[in-house]
Design a protein around this motif. Structure first.
Motif, PDB file in Angstrom:
ATOM      1  N   PRO A 192     -89.738 -24.632 -43.531  1.00 26.85           N
ATOM      2  CA  PRO A 192     -90.634 -25.772 -43.774  1.00 26.85           C
ATOM      3  C   PRO A 192     -91.311 -26.262 -42.510  1.00 26.85           C
ATOM      4  O   PRO A 192     -92.447 -26.753 -42.550  1.00 26.85           O
ATOM      5  N   ARG A 193     -90.661 -26.125 -41.373  1.00 24.73           N
ATOM      6  CA  ARG A 193     -91.288 -26.526 -40.114  1.00 24.73           C
ATOM      7  C   ARG A 193     -92.425 -25.565 -39.747  1.00 24.73           C
ATOM      8  O   ARG A 193     -93.406 -25.970 -39.124  1.00 24.73           O
ATOM      9  N   LEU A 194     -92.267 -24.303 -40.126  1.00 22.59           N
ATOM     10  CA  LEU A 194     -93.343 -23.346 -39.897  1.00 22.59           C
ATOM     11  C   LEU A 194     -94.584 -23.730 -40.693  1.00 22.59           C
ATOM     12  O   LEU A 194     -95.708 -23.636 -40.186  1.00 22.59           O
ATOM     13  N   ILE A 195     -94.393 -24.176 -41.918  1.00 22.87           N
ATOM     14  CA  ILE A 195     -95.530 -24.598 -42.742  1.00 22.87           C
ATOM     15  C   ILE A 195     -96.222 -25.793 -42.100  1.00 22.87           C
ATOM     16  O   ILE A 195     -97.458 -25.869 -42.052  1.00 22.87           O
ATOM     17  N   ASP A 196     -95.449 -26.742 -41.587  1.00 18.25           N
ATOM     18  CA  ASP A 196     -96.054 -27.901 -40.915  1.00 18.25           C
ATOM     19  C   ASP A 196     -96.786 -27.474 -39.648  1.00 18.25           C
ATOM     20  O   ASP A 196     -97.833 -28.023 -39.302  1.00 18.25           O
ATOM     21  N   SER A 201    -102.184 -26.155 -37.015  1.00 20.31           N
ATOM     22  CA  SER A 201    -102.983 -25.096 -36.399  1.00 20.31           C
ATOM     23  C   SER A 201    -104.328 -24.889 -37.082  1.00 20.31           C
ATOM     24  O   SER A 201    -105.163 -24.132 -36.568  1.00 20.31           O
ATOM     25  N   LEU A 202    -104.541 -25.513 -38.232  1.00 17.83           N
ATOM     26  CA  LEU A 202    -105.785 -25.285 -38.969  1.00 17.83           C
ATOM     27  C   LEU A 202    -107.007 -25.712 -38.162  1.00 17.83           C
ATOM     28  O   LEU A 202    -108.020 -25.004 -38.126  1.00 17.83           O
ATOM     29  N   ARG A 269     -89.800 -35.978 -45.518  1.00 18.19           N
ATOM     30  CA  ARG A 269     -89.704 -36.364 -44.111  1.00 18.19           C
ATOM     31  C   ARG A 269     -91.052 -36.494 -43.426  1.00 18.19           C
ATOM     32  O   ARG A 269     -91.232 -37.305 -42.535  1.00 18.19           O
ATOM     33  N   THR A 270     -91.971 -35.641 -43.802  1.00 18.64           N
ATOM     34  CA  THR A 270     -93.287 -35.685 -43.173  1.00 18.64           C
ATOM     35  C   THR A 270     -94.354 -35.622 -44.226  1.00 18.64           C
ATOM     36  O   THR A 270     -94.137 -35.164 -45.331  1.00 18.64           O
ATOM     37  N   ARG A 271     -95.556 -36.057 -43.857  1.00 17.28           N
ATOM     38  CA  ARG A 271     -96.698 -35.996 -44.767  1.00 17.28           C
ATOM     39  C   ARG A 271     -97.585 -34.841 -44.409  1.00 17.28           C
ATOM     40  O   ARG A 271     -97.576 -34.378 -43.309  1.00 17.28           O
TER      41      ARG A 271
END
Length: 271
Positions: A192-196, A201-202, A269-271
């Motif tokens: 999940p941290r990789l996805i964030d 990076s976009l 945890r994050t948005r």
């Protein structure tokens, strides 16, 4: 009640979120009207009607020379380059980042090198890539990959190092090998941290791609923007910029939904 403790309800939050966009739109309309009143031929701030006509021309009418729908053709070309590069970056970062984070010897070998590479301005490498790899697709994909991958590697490596040492020790006590530790302990927690990290990076990825398309391309959103700038065609440039922004927002939203679907325990945890 202190302001820090006041939380808007859903309706109020939606209105507050829309307010900056409405203010920007109003400011643009007023600025455009003022400039066009002084000079009806002004191209810097075209009217909304002129922008709508330009959108219809590039999005819904085939080009007279090529027969292509320009916005669709440019979007597909840009997304193909972007998604290819992000896929390569993700695969490389996942392998190298996990390895650096888990294995002290590999960390000593590669961490300083990756840190040094991450400090190189990717756009400064663009002429080198064009010379070495030519003006085709490979150089554009390589630029994004070079620009994004070191950040992803460093982020993943740090996340692996932050995992509780007790988890590793417990798995080793149960007989887990290094391969099993990577697959069963480390990977599920950093995915999940990789996805964030991809979400963050976009913006840089689009920046590198637009720069490459502006210099050497025959299609793409960046190519179109820099092609029409010589005619001061702000009625085309502004919609293209807005479309790039919308694509970024949609990709970010898709990644959020993917993370929440695959890792619901991490989603809050994050948005």
């Amino acid at each position: 009640m202190r302001l820090i403790n006041r939380r808007p309800d859903r309706t109020a939050a939606l209105l507050l979120a829309m307010l900056p966009f409405v203010l920007v739109l109003i400011a643009y309309i007023l600025g455009s009207a003022a400039r066009l009143a002084e000079n009806p031929a002004d191209k810097l701030l075209p009217s909304l009607g002129t922008i709508a006509d330009a959108i219809a021309r590039v999005a819904f009418n085939p080009d007279a020379r090529t027969g292509d729908y320009l916005l669709l053709n440019d979007t597909l070309a840009t997304l193909d380059r972007l998604l290819t590069a992000l896929g390569l970056s993700t695969a490389i970062a996942l392998v190298v980042g996990v390895t650096i984070g888990m294995l002290p010897a590999v960390r000593a070998l590669l961490a300083p090198f990756v840190a040094m590479v991450s400090m190189v301005p990717p756009l400064a490498l663009l002429p080198i890539l064009f010379i070495v790899m030519g003006l085709g697709e490979a150089s554009k994909v390589a630029l994004i990959t070079i620009g994004v991958t070191p950040f992803l590697i460093r982020d993943l490596a740090m996340r692996v190092e932050e995992l509780p040492r007790e988890q590793i020790i417990k798995a080793e006590t149960l007989g887990a090998s290094s391969w099993q530790l990577a697959l069963r302990v480390v990977l599920p927690q950093i995915a999940p941290r990789l996805i964030d990290a991809l979400r963050l990076s976009l913006g840089p990825a689009f920046l590198f791609l637009i720069a490459a398309e502006a210099i050497a391309a025959e299609s793409g959103l960046g190519y179109r923007i820099f092609l029409v700038r010589r005619y001061l065609a702000m009625d085309v440039i502004l919609p293209y910029v807005a479309w790039i922004t919308l694509l970024s927002v949609l990709m970010d939203y898709a990644l959020v939904r993917l993370r929440r679907a695959l890792f619901p325990w991490f989603g809050g945890r994050t948005r």
